[in-house]
Design an enzyme around this catalytic site. Structure first.
Site, PDB file in Angstrom:
ATOM      1  N   ASP A  69       0.859  -1.187   0.000  1.00  0.00           N
ATOM      2  CA  ASP A  69       0.000   0.000   0.000  1.00  0.00           C
ATOM      3  C   ASP A  69       0.894   1.235   0.000  1.00  0.00           C
ATOM      4  O   ASP A  69       2.110   1.152   0.199  1.00  0.00           O
ATOM      5  CB  ASP A  69      -0.916  -0.004   1.230  1.00  0.00           C
ATOM      6  CG  ASP A  69      -1.840   1.217   1.285  1.00  0.00           C
ATOM      7  OD1 ASP A  69      -2.401   1.568   0.220  1.00  0.00           O
ATOM      8  OD2 ASP A  69      -1.977   1.831   2.349  1.00  0.00           O
ATOM      9  N   SER A  70       0.266   2.389  -0.152  1.00  0.00           N
ATOM     10  CA  SER A  70       0.996   3.654  -0.113  1.00  0.00           C
ATOM     11  C   SER A  70       1.488   3.993   1.291  1.00  0.00           C
ATOM     12  O   SER A  70       2.350   4.851   1.455  1.00  0.00           O
ATOM     13  CB  SER A  70       0.109   4.788  -0.642  1.00  0.00           C
ATOM     14  OG  SER A  70      -1.046   4.928   0.173  1.00  0.00           O
ATOM     15  N   TYR A 106      -0.898   8.561  -2.475  1.00  0.00           N
ATOM     16  CA  TYR A 106      -0.918   8.336  -3.917  1.00  0.00           C
ATOM     17  C   TYR A 106      -2.086   9.051  -4.596  1.00  0.00           C
ATOM     18  O   TYR A 106      -2.078   9.251  -5.805  1.00  0.00           O
ATOM     19  CB  TYR A 106      -1.077   6.838  -4.219  1.00  0.00           C
ATOM     20  CG  TYR A 106       0.151   5.980  -4.093  1.00  0.00           C
ATOM     21  CD1 TYR A 106       1.332   6.465  -3.532  1.00  0.00           C
ATOM     22  CD2 TYR A 106       0.129   4.664  -4.547  1.00  0.00           C
ATOM     23  CE1 TYR A 106       2.447   5.651  -3.413  1.00  0.00           C
ATOM     24  CE2 TYR A 106       1.236   3.838  -4.436  1.00  0.00           C
ATOM     25  CZ  TYR A 106       2.392   4.334  -3.864  1.00  0.00           C
ATOM     26  OH  TYR A 106       3.488   3.512  -3.755  1.00  0.00           O
ATOM     27  N   GLY A 107      -3.103   9.406  -3.828  1.00  0.00           N
ATOM     28  CA  GLY A 107      -4.387   9.824  -4.392  1.00  0.00           C
ATOM     29  C   GLY A 107      -4.372  11.006  -5.330  1.00  0.00           C
ATOM     30  O   GLY A 107      -5.226  11.120  -6.211  1.00  0.00           O
ATOM     31  N   CYS A 161      -4.173  -1.213  -2.176  1.00  0.00           N
ATOM     32  CA  CYS A 161      -4.254   0.219  -2.471  1.00  0.00           C
ATOM     33  C   CYS A 161      -5.223   0.403  -3.629  1.00  0.00           C
ATOM     34  O   CYS A 161      -4.926   0.024  -4.765  1.00  0.00           O
ATOM     35  CB  CYS A 161      -2.870   0.755  -2.843  1.00  0.00           C
ATOM     36  SG  CYS A 161      -2.853   2.486  -3.344  1.00  0.00           S
ATOM     37  N   ASN A 162      -6.387   0.968  -3.358  1.00  0.00           N
ATOM     38  CA  ASN A 162      -7.404   1.159  -4.396  1.00  0.00           C
ATOM     39  C   ASN A 162      -6.906   2.045  -5.525  1.00  0.00           C
ATOM     40  O   ASN A 162      -7.229   1.820  -6.688  1.00  0.00           O
ATOM     41  CB  ASN A 162      -8.659   1.783  -3.780  1.00  0.00           C
ATOM     42  CG  ASN A 162      -9.480   0.797  -2.976  1.00  0.00           C
ATOM     43  OD1 ASN A 162     -10.384   0.154  -3.487  1.00  0.00           O
ATOM     44  ND2 ASN A 162      -9.170   0.681  -1.687  1.00  0.00           N
ATOM     45  N   THR A 163      -6.124   3.069  -5.187  1.00  0.00           N
ATOM     46  CA  THR A 163      -5.622   3.992  -6.205  1.00  0.00           C
ATOM     47  C   THR A 163      -4.756   3.251  -7.211  1.00  0.00           C
ATOM     48  O   THR A 163      -4.864   3.471  -8.425  1.00  0.00           O
ATOM     49  CB  THR A 163      -4.821   5.133  -5.549  1.00  0.00           C
ATOM     50  OG1 THR A 163      -5.645   5.787  -4.576  1.00  0.00           O
ATOM     51  CG2 THR A 163      -4.370   6.150  -6.580  1.00  0.00           C
ATOM     52  N   CYS A 199     -10.774   3.170  -0.034  1.00  0.00           N
ATOM     53  CA  CYS A 199      -9.346   3.373   0.216  1.00  0.00           C
ATOM     54  C   CYS A 199      -9.027   2.563   1.458  1.00  0.00           C
ATOM     55  O   CYS A 199      -9.769   2.628   2.445  1.00  0.00           O
ATOM     56  CB  CYS A 199      -9.037   4.856   0.437  1.00  0.00           C
ATOM     57  SG  CYS A 199      -7.355   5.179   1.029  1.00  0.00           S
ATOM     58  N   THR A 200      -7.944   1.795   1.417  1.00  0.00           N
ATOM     59  CA  THR A 200      -7.670   0.885   2.536  1.00  0.00           C
ATOM     60  C   THR A 200      -7.271   1.611   3.818  1.00  0.00           C
ATOM     61  O   THR A 200      -7.240   0.998   4.890  1.00  0.00           O
ATOM     62  CB  THR A 200      -6.586  -0.148   2.166  1.00  0.00           C
ATOM     63  OG1 THR A 200      -5.408   0.530   1.709  1.00  0.00           O
ATOM     64  CG2 THR A 200      -7.101  -1.087   1.078  1.00  0.00           C
TER      65      THR A 200
END
Length: 264
Positions: free
Chosen positions: A10-11, A42-43, A73-75, A181-182
């Site tokens: 993830d970010s 990251y968004g 990470c959804n992004t 978003c996690t």
């Protein structure tokens, strides 16, 4: 049987919410967790930057000889093409879309996520593949991740910020809200209080963990040990990462290693 670890990235600290679910469902597995704490969030980054970051992280994961990678990470899920990589990838965004479509009764779903995820319309596309009649209302909440990375997820400022961000969705009569978003499950109690008991809050990590388990069972790749371990790597700040990891996972985190991820 396969004793190789599962990679999770993830970010920043958000993916720890996914790791927690994975450990609950698959306690015998070993995990390699990478948090890109140097480059979070990251968004608001460009698609090209996020693709470059993902390539570097997946190169690192290959070096760790993982048997699969969970993109927590959804992004990242929203912008990369998974078919370009020769490693088994699990997508938190797809799991979230499938869960939401299953839960909604009035076919009105809200999604809160980063700016990049919202702009990609990935949740809307994935939900409408399942049921084209579902209405999807998306809202970017870019203020959430910086608050969470600082450990302020249950603070008065978190409540105030969430109230402003969720106001628009509260007016849409949604019955399901995806935490897209996690990082956001760390603010779940705040979000639940604001949205009320009639709105189902969806944490995509729950379905994702079972998707991973189903795959490992089908391919006979489960680790035979009873209790696995997790190794943690970060690209930047360790302090808030360790604090959040210990709170979420309920154990002392002794060894967080720094990685120069840009060399990958």
């Amino acid at each position: 049987m396969d004793s190789r670890p599962i990679g999770v990235f993830d970010s920043g600290v958000g993916g720890l919410t996914v790791l927690k679910r994975l450990v609950e469902v698959l306690p015998g597995e070993d995990y390699i967790y990478f948090g890109d704490t140097k480059r979070v969030p990251y968004g608001d980054r460009s698609e090209e930057e996020i693709k470059k970051f993902a390539k570097q992280i997946l190169n690192f994961m290959r070096e760790q000889k993982v048997k699969a990678v969970v993109i927590a990470c959804n992004t990242t899920c929203a912008v990369i093409n998974k078919s370009e990589y020769d490693v088994v990838l699990f997508d938190v965004l797809k799991a979230g879309a499938e869960s939401a479509a299953l839960y909604t009764i009035n076919k009105k779903i809200g999604v809160i996520a980063t700016t990049r995820t919202v702009e990609s319309k990935s949740y809307e596309k994935n939900i409408k593949i399942i049921d084209k009649n579902i209405e999807v209302y998306q809202k970017a909440c870019p203020e959430f991740v910086p608050l969470i990375e600082k450990g302020l997820y249950n603070s008065p400022i978190a409540y105030e910020t969430a109230s402003k961000c969720l106001k628009e969705l509260k007016e849409k009569d949604i019955d399901t809200l995806v935490l897209g978003c996690t990082h956001y499950p760390l603010m779940a109690s705040v979000i639940e209080e604001i949205m009320g008991e009639n709105v189902k809050i969806v944490d995509p990590a729950i379905k994702l963990a079972y998707d991973v388990k189903d795959y490992l069972l089908k391919k006979d790749l489960l680790n035979p040990q009873i209790r696995g371990k997790a190794e943690f790597f970060v690209s930047g700040d360790k302090d808030n990462f360790i604090k959040t990891a210990e709170m979420l996972l309920g154990e002392k985190i002794e060894n967080v290693l720094h990685v120069d991820i840009e060399k990958y």
